[in-house]
Scaffold this active site. Structure first.
Site, PDB file in Angstrom:
ATOM      1  N   LYS A  47       0.835  -1.202   0.000  1.00  0.00           N
ATOM      2  CA  LYS A  47       0.000   0.000   0.000  1.00  0.00           C
ATOM      3  C   LYS A  47       0.868   1.250   0.000  1.00  0.00           C
ATOM      4  O   LYS A  47       1.891   1.307   0.688  1.00  0.00           O
ATOM      5  CB  LYS A  47      -0.892  -0.024   1.234  1.00  0.00           C
ATOM      6  CG  LYS A  47      -1.888   1.134   1.331  1.00  0.00           C
ATOM      7  CD  LYS A  47      -2.718   0.971   2.594  1.00  0.00           C
ATOM      8  CE  LYS A  47      -3.753   2.064   2.747  1.00  0.00           C
ATOM      9  NZ  LYS A  47      -4.556   1.877   3.985  1.00  0.00           N
ATOM     10  N   SER A  98      -9.468  -0.385   7.671  1.00  0.00           N
ATOM     11  CA  SER A  98      -8.944  -0.167   6.323  1.00  0.00           C
ATOM     12  C   SER A  98      -8.330  -1.387   5.644  1.00  0.00           C
ATOM     13  O   SER A  98      -8.102  -1.365   4.437  1.00  0.00           O
ATOM     14  CB  SER A  98      -7.909   0.966   6.339  1.00  0.00           C
ATOM     15  OG  SER A  98      -8.539   2.193   6.583  1.00  0.00           O
ATOM     16  N   SER A 120      -9.258   1.805   3.544  1.00  0.00           N
ATOM     17  CA  SER A 120      -8.406   2.563   2.649  1.00  0.00           C
ATOM     18  C   SER A 120      -7.383   1.720   1.901  1.00  0.00           C
ATOM     19  O   SER A 120      -6.650   2.233   1.055  1.00  0.00           O
ATOM     20  CB  SER A 120      -7.680   3.656   3.439  1.00  0.00           C
ATOM     21  OG  SER A 120      -6.824   3.101   4.416  1.00  0.00           O
TER      22      SER A 120
END
Length: 465
Positions: A83, A183, A159
Site C-alpha cells: 500500500k 482499512s 483505505s
C-alpha cells in the site's frame, strides 16, 4: 508447463511449492502477475505504480537461489504488493495526495517492506489509497477511483482498496495494507479476500502514523494460511518503532498447520449478529454470517449469542481520528492544504478545534472499551460479527445513500471499535449476496490472540496450511 493464467490463481504457498519442485519459476510467476496488472489496471485502478524492471530483477535473483537450492527467507520469489502509505526504497510514496511530490531520495523502507526484502519477496508495485488513508473507500485527488473487481461500478472499499483488489484479481497473492478503523477489513470484505489487522505493535510502523495507536499494518491474502505466512514475515521488533511487540513465540504458519487436526473443537465463540440491535444488518449479509457461525458450531466450537459490553464508541473514535487528521495536515505548508480532498480538510478542521482535554478524555474512553473487551475475552476465545452490515455500494461515494452524518463510520460500525481496543481482527469471505457481491465475516480475539483467530478463520474457509 503451467500456464500464466494458472499461476495468478495460486496462493503464495502453492507458488513456493512449485518453485521447490521446479514446476515453474519466480520469473514465470512474476511475468504472469505483471501481465495481469497490465490487463486489469485500466478498469480497476488498483496500482499507483508498477515496478516492472525491479520486480523482474528480483525474480531472476530468486530464481537463481532456487536453482542453487538456497532460497532466502519465507517468501523467496513470491510477488507481493505494498500500500502506498508505506515507504519503499527506490520510488516515491505519494500517500494518495497531490500535496506530495515524486522528488526525493526515497532510500528508506518501512519495517514491513524491509522484512519483505529480507525474505526474498518480489515487490511488484504500490497500491492505491485515499489521501493519507483517511476514509473507508479508495479514491483520491491523485489517483482517482479504485473499483470493485466483482462489479466495477461499485467501490472496492478502503483505505487499502488497491491491495484488496490486487489480491482478488491475481495481481500477486499477497499485499501489505494498513488499518486505522477497518482499512484492511473493509476492502477485503468488499472484494472477497482475507484481511487481518493484527494486535497493535505486532507489525512495526515507521514513520509513526499521525493516527497513533489506531493505525495497524497487516496482511491481505487469499486465505488464513497465506496470511499467517505473511504475518510471520512482518512480525517482530524494529528499533524505529518503540511500540513494537517482541517477536512471537512461534511461527503463526507452523502453529496453524500443527493445530489443523484440532481445528476449532472446544473453542468458545461469541456470536453478535448486530451488536445487540444497535446495527441494521442487511438480510443477505446476516444469513451469510449466520451460516459461517453454524459451520464453526458443526466443527465442534461452543457457540453462544453474546454482544460486546460497550455502547457505540463512534464519538471517541471521531475525536482520535479527527485529531490525527489535523496533525497530519498541520505538517503541510498552508498552500498545499488547498490541494487536499475536501472531506479530509473538513475532518482536520474539526480535529484542530479539539483541546488537549478532549483528546485525553477520548484516550481514556478507548481504554475503557479495551478493558471491557478484555473482560469479554475471559469468557470467549473469539467474537464473530459481520465485517460490514452491507455489501459494496456505488464507486466514487464516501457513504451509501441514506446514511447518517457520521461519514464513513456510519456504515462501518463493526470495524472501528477494535482499532480503539488494539485487538487482532480478521475478515473471512463468507459468500456473496444475490448480486454476486462478496460478504465478509469478522473474527475478533483478545490482544495477542492471532493464533486462535487464524484457527477459527481457517475453519470457516477450509484452509489450514
Amino acid at each position: 508447463m503451467t500456464e500464466p493464467s494458472e499461476l495468478i490463481d495460486l496462493t503464495a504457498r502453492q507458488l513456493l511449492a512449485g518453485y521447490r519442485a521446479g514446476t515453474f519459476s519466480p520469473v514465470e510467476a512474476t511475468r504472469a502477475v505483471l501481465a495481469r496488472i497490465e490487463a486489469v489496471q485500466p478498469r480497476l485502478n488498483a496500482f499507483v505504480r508498477v515496478d516492472t524492471e525491479p520486480a523482474l530483477a528480483q525474480a531472476r535473483a530468486a530464481e537463481e537461489r532456487w536453482r542453487a537450492g538456497e532460497p532466502c527467507g519465507l517468501l523467496d520469489g513470491v510477488p507481493v504488493s505494498v500500500k502506498d502509505l508505506l515507504l519503499q526504497a527506490g520510488g516515491p510514496t505519494r500517500y494518495g495526495s497531490n500535496s506530495t511530490s515524486e522528488e526525493g531520495s526515497w532510500n528508506e523502507d518501512a519495517p514491513s517492506v524491509a522484512r519483505l526484502r529480507e525474505h526474498g519477496a518480489v515487490l511488484v508495485g504500490k497500491t492505491t489509497t485515499p489521501e493519507f488513508g483517511w476514509k473507508g473507500v479508495t479514491d483520491s485527488p491523485l489517483t482517482g477511483v479504485t473499483r470493485n473487481p466483482h462489479d466495477p461500478t461499485r467501490t472496492a472499499g478502503g483505505s487499502s482498496g488497491g491491495s484488496a483488489v490486487a489480491v482478488a484479481v491475481g495481481a500477486g497473492p499477497l499485499s501489505v495494507g494498513t488499518d486505522g478503523g477497518g482499512s484492511i477489513r473493509i476492502p477485503a470484505s468488499f472484494c472477497g479476500v482475507f484481511g487481518l489487522k493484527p494486535t497493535y505493535g505486532r507489525v512495526p510502523l515507521h514513520p509513526a502514523s499521525a493516527f497513533g495507536t489506531l493505525s495497524h499494518a497487516g496482511p491481505i491474502a487469499r486465505d488464513a494460511a497465506d496470511a499467517a505466512l505473511l504475518l510471520d514475515v512482518l512480525s517482530g521488533a524494529d528499533w524505529r518503532d518503540p511500540t513494537a511487540l517482541a517477536p512471537p513465540a512461534r511461527s503463526y504458519a507452523a502453529a496453524l498447520a500443527e493445530e489443523a487436526a484440532a481445528g476449532v473443537k472446544g473453542l468458545r465463540i461469541a456470536y453478535s449478529a448486530s451488536f445487540g440491535g444497535q446495527v441494521a444488518v442487511g438480510a443477505e449479509v446476516a444469513a451469510a454470517v449466520r451460516s459461517a457461525v453454524t459451520r464453526l458450531a458443526g466443527l465442534g466450537a461452543y457457540v453462544e449469542e453474546a454482544d460486546p459490553d460497550f455502547a457505540d464508541p463512534v464519538e471517541t473514535f471521531h475525536t482520535l481520528w479527527n485529531a490525527g487528521a489535523a496533525r497530519r495536515i498541520d505538517q503541510l505548508p498552508v498552500q498545499q492544504r488547498e490541494l487536499l480532498d475536501p472531506g479530509l480538510r473538513e475532518i482536520a478542521a474539526r480535529g484542530a478545534r479539539l483541546s488537549a482535554l478532549d483528546l485525553l478524555a477520548a484516550q481514556m474512553a478507548a481504554q475503557e472499551v479495551g478493558r471491557r473487551m478484555a473482560r469479554f475475552h475471559l469468557r470467549y476465545d473469539v467474537l464473530v460479527t459481520p465485517t460490514l452490515p452491507i455489501t459494496a455500494f456505488e464507486a466514487g461515494r464516501e457513504t451509501p445513500p441514506g446514511t447518517s452524518p457520521h461519514r464513513w463510520t456510519s456504515w462501518t460500525p463493526f470495524t472501528y471499535p477494535f482499532n480503539l481496543t488494539q485487538q487482532p481482527a480478521a475478515t473471512v469471505p463468507a459468500g456473496t449476496d444475490g448480486g454476486g457481491l462478496p460478504v465478509g465475516v469478522q473474527l475478533v480475539a483478545a490482544r495477542g490472540g492471532e493464533e486462535v483467530l487464524l484457527r477459527a478463520a481457517a475453519a470457516i474457509s477450509g484452509t489450514s496450511g
